[in-house]
Structures are given as structure tokens and as C-alpha cells.
Design an enzyme around this catalytic site. Structure first.
Site, PDB file in Angstrom:
ATOM      1  N   ASN A   1       4.392  25.230 -12.250  1.00  0.00           N
ATOM      2  CA  ASN A   1       3.142  25.213 -13.470  1.00  0.00           C
ATOM      3  C   ASN A   1       3.621  26.316 -14.617  1.00  0.00           C
ATOM      4  OD1 ASN A   1       0.944  25.282 -15.082  1.00  0.00           O
ATOM      5  ND2 ASN A   1      -0.130  24.234 -13.571  1.00  0.00           N
TER       6      ASN A   1
ATOM      7  N   HIS B   1       1.060  29.748 -17.877  1.00  0.00           N
ATOM      8  CA  HIS B   1       0.888  30.825 -17.999  1.00  0.00           C
ATOM      9  C   HIS B   1       1.596  31.559 -18.960  1.00  0.00           C
ATOM     10  CE1 HIS B   1      -2.578  31.098 -15.777  1.00  0.00           C
ATOM     11  NE2 HIS B   1      -2.145  31.580 -14.420  1.00  0.00           N
TER      12      HIS B   1
ATOM     13  N   HIS C   1      -0.631  21.730 -18.385  1.00  0.00           N
ATOM     14  CA  HIS C   1      -2.016  21.182 -18.406  1.00  0.00           C
ATOM     15  C   HIS C   1      -2.353  21.478 -19.964  1.00  0.00           C
ATOM     16  CE1 HIS C   1      -6.509  21.656 -16.857  1.00  0.00           C
ATOM     17  NE2 HIS C   1      -6.360  20.596 -17.842  1.00  0.00           N
TER      18      HIS C   1
ATOM     19  N   ARG D   1      -5.171  21.240 -22.007  1.00  0.00           N
ATOM     20  CA  ARG D   1      -6.516  21.409 -21.996  1.00  0.00           C
ATOM     21  C   ARG D   1      -7.147  21.265 -23.462  1.00  0.00           C
ATOM     22  NH1 ARG D   1      -8.309  24.796 -17.161  1.00  0.00           N
ATOM     23  NH2 ARG D   1     -10.383  24.675 -18.457  1.00  0.00           N
TER      24      ARG D   1
ATOM     25  N   ARG E   1      -6.145  26.192 -24.710  1.00  0.00           N
ATOM     26  CA  ARG E   1      -5.965  27.658 -24.460  1.00  0.00           C
ATOM     27  C   ARG E   1      -4.652  28.076 -24.331  1.00  0.00           C
ATOM     28  NH1 ARG E   1      -9.476  28.445 -18.866  1.00  0.00           N
ATOM     29  NH2 ARG E   1     -10.937  27.476 -20.163  1.00  0.00           N
TER      30      ARG E   1
ATOM     31  N   GLU F   1      -1.152  17.593 -16.591  1.00  0.00           N
ATOM     32  CA  GLU F   1      -2.352  17.621 -16.027  1.00  0.00           C
ATOM     33  C   GLU F   1      -3.517  17.319 -17.016  1.00  0.00           C
ATOM     34  OE1 GLU F   1      -3.261  21.230 -14.052  1.00  0.00           O
ATOM     35  OE2 GLU F   1      -1.526  21.009 -12.512  1.00  0.00           O
TER      36      GLU F   1
ATOM     37  N   THR G   1      -8.539  25.693 -12.995  1.00  0.00           N
ATOM     38  CA  THR G   1      -9.135  24.428 -12.561  1.00  0.00           C
ATOM     39  C   THR G   1      -9.856  24.971 -11.120  1.00  0.00           C
ATOM     40  OG1 THR G   1      -7.486  23.460 -13.313  1.00  0.00           O
ATOM     41  CG2 THR G   1      -8.879  22.123 -11.912  1.00  0.00           C
TER      42      THR G   1
ATOM     43  N   GLU H   1      -3.698  14.860  -5.314  1.00  0.00           N
ATOM     44  CA  GLU H   1      -3.059  16.255  -5.032  1.00  0.00           C
ATOM     45  C   GLU H   1      -4.255  16.952  -4.423  1.00  0.00           C
ATOM     46  OE1 GLU H   1      -1.369  18.282  -8.369  1.00  0.00           O
ATOM     47  OE2 GLU H   1      -1.818  20.397  -7.541  1.00  0.00           O
TER      48      GLU H   1
ATOM     49  N   HIS I   1      -2.803  24.791  -5.690  1.00  0.00           N
ATOM     50  CA  HIS I   1      -3.705  25.787  -6.403  1.00  0.00           C
ATOM     51  C   HIS I   1      -3.802  26.829  -5.121  1.00  0.00           C
ATOM     52  CE1 HIS I   1      -7.075  27.420  -8.293  1.00  0.00           C
ATOM     53  NE2 HIS I   1      -6.882  26.439  -9.453  1.00  0.00           N
TER      54      HIS I   1
END
Ligand code: PXP
Length: 248
Positions: free
Chosen positions: A6, A9, A49, A51, A55, A76, A107, A157, A196
Site C-alpha cells: 500500500n 503514504h 485507496h 478516499r 487526503r 480500495e 481505516t 480481506e 492492517h
């Protein structure tokens, strides 16, 4: 066990400086470079992801990431008409439906599939009709697994956050829930993924979980990449997925 990396970041860092000046020639770090480095390190898929509040990942990132990828894109998203429409246009290989609220930092908790079956079933059908494989990000809970199967999802998941945050006996109990859930989901014909809060210290426990197809890991890999570089951080994690620890 495959590794999905992922890279949200990386975009978080970029947005911290360039949110209001996205066209500036000095914009960094590059998401495209992150995709390349993660894949060189052995990533089997790239997860981002999109969103609703944008963000980190921006709309303009999507085609760039998709055109750079040599592996698979796992997108995602929350179940909102705007974001689902974007997914239908983009047609990534995989979509993972996640819960999303504005106030959360990342999340939190799994998607309540059981409580919103009708709404989710419609989205799953539309995505699957577009040739996208659809996963549900859920807590390791029998009702949520059965509901995911009932609405036609291809995969689940399993949310490993409770396991990652727990210690001692509580962690053993949380791991057992993931093991039981993986068995249950597999029996129902679902592909089983997890993610996660997984990191270089706890990921070895995932070798105890049967039928796992892929782990999605973000924060810990990106954190390590600050010191080791992204390619090395991914390579190290990938090796931990390939090495079955002695005694297990
Ligand atoms: N899987 C899903 C569905 C997520 O939403 C996230 C967080 O964005 C992850 C995996 C990765 O979690 P972490 O960043 O804690 O590794």
C-alpha cells in the site's frame, strides 16, 4: 502468500507539502517511482485507496499508477457513487470495499457487510460485471464472512488490526479468530486476504493462518523505507512472507 504494498503514504508525504501546488515542477515524492521500487522489491500488487476527501491519492494518480504497473492494481474504496463510478472507469484488477469515515486517521474496523447487504450487493454486481475481482475488508467474524459470500464477493480481506494491537494472550485469541475465519471463508469458496497493522515483528504469525492468498501492508513498509529505501523495505517484507519460520 503474496504481498500487496500500500503506497498511500507516499502520496500522504507529497500532499503534506504540495496539496495546494500540485503542478509545481518540484513535486515529490513520485508515486510512479514508488510503484517501480515496490515492484523491484518483489511486490505482487500495488494497493491504493482513493478516499472521498482525497487526503492522499488524487484522481490524477490513478491513470499514472495504472500505466506504470507491471503487477496488479488493488483499488480500495468506500461504497459511494462517485468513487464506484471512478473504479468502473479505471477497471483495476481488484477492488477492495472498505468502510470510510472522515474523522478516522486510517481505516478503522471492518466493513459491516451484514448490515448493508442490499446496497453492497448492487455495487459488487456492477464491479464484477466490469470484470473486476471484488473483496470485502471485514473483521474476522463468521456473520461478515457469510454475508460477503451471500452478496457475491470473490474475496475477503480479514482485518488484522485487533491482532496487531493486542499483546500476550489477547493476541493469541485474536490470531485464532483470524485462523478460524480464514478456514470458514475458504470453505465458502472465498479468496482469503488479510491486512492492517502488520509489520516486520508480527507478520510471521500470518504463517499460522491457512489459505492466505495475499497480505496488504502499508504503514510499516513505508516507515522502514525512510531508512532502508522502498525497494529494500519491500524485499525484506517479501522474504518474511516466503520464509516459513522453523517450528510452524
Ligand atoms: N488493507 C486495507 C483494506 C487498508 O485499508 C489498509 C490501510 O490503508 C491496509 C490493508 C494496510 O494497513 P497498514 O497501513 O496498517 O499496513
Amino acid at each position: 502468500m503474496r504481498l500487496g504494498v500500500n503506497i498511500d503514504h507516499v502520496a500522504t508525504l507529497r500532499q503534506a507539502r504540495y496539496r495546494t501546488t500540485p503542478g509545481l515542477h518540484t513535486v515529490e515524492p513520485s508515486l510512479v517511482d514508488a510503484v517501480r521500487a515496490a515492484e523491484l522489491g518483489g511486490a505482487d500488487s500495488i494497493t491504493i485507496h482513493l478516499r472521498a476527501d482525497r487526503r492522499h491519492i488524487q484522481d490524477a494518480d490513478l491513470p499514472q499508477v495504472q500505466q506504470t504497473l507491471r503487477t496488479r492494481l488493488n483499488l480500495e474504496l468506500g461504497n459511494t457513487p462517485e468513487i464506484v463510478a471512478i473504479a468502473l472507469m479505471l477497471r483495476p484488477k481488484d477492488v477492495c470495499l472498505v468502510p470510510e469515515s472522515r474523522d478516522e486517521v486510517t481505516t478503522e474496523g471492518g466493513l459491516d457487510v451484514n448490515g448493508q447487504q442490499a446496497m453492497l450487493a448492487e455495487t459488487v454486481a456492477r464491479l464484477r460485471d466490469a470484470g473486476i475481482r471484488v473483496s470485502m475488508f471485514i473483521d474476522p467474524d463468521a456473520d461478515q464472512i457469510e454475508a460477503s459470500r451471500a452478496i457475491g464477493a470473490d474475496a475477503v480481506e480479514l482485518h488484522t488490526g485487533a491482532f496487531a494491537n493486542a499483546t500476550g494472550r489477547d493476541q493469541t485469541t485474536a490470531l485464532q479468530r483470524i485462523i478460524d475465519s480464514a478456514e470458514h471463508a475458504h470453505r465458502l469458496g472465498l479468496i482469503v486476504n488479510a491486512g492492517h497493522g502488520l509489520n516486520y515483528q508480527n507478520v510471521h504469525c500470518m504463517h499460522e493462518v491457512p489459505h492466505l492468498d495475499e497480505l496488504n501492508i502499508g504503514h510499516s513498509i513505508i516507515s522502514r523505507s525512510i531508512f532502508a529505501g522502498l525497494e529494500n523495505a519491500v524485499r525484506e517484507m517479501k522474504q518474511m512472507l516466503l520464509d516459513v519460520p522453523r517450528g510452524s
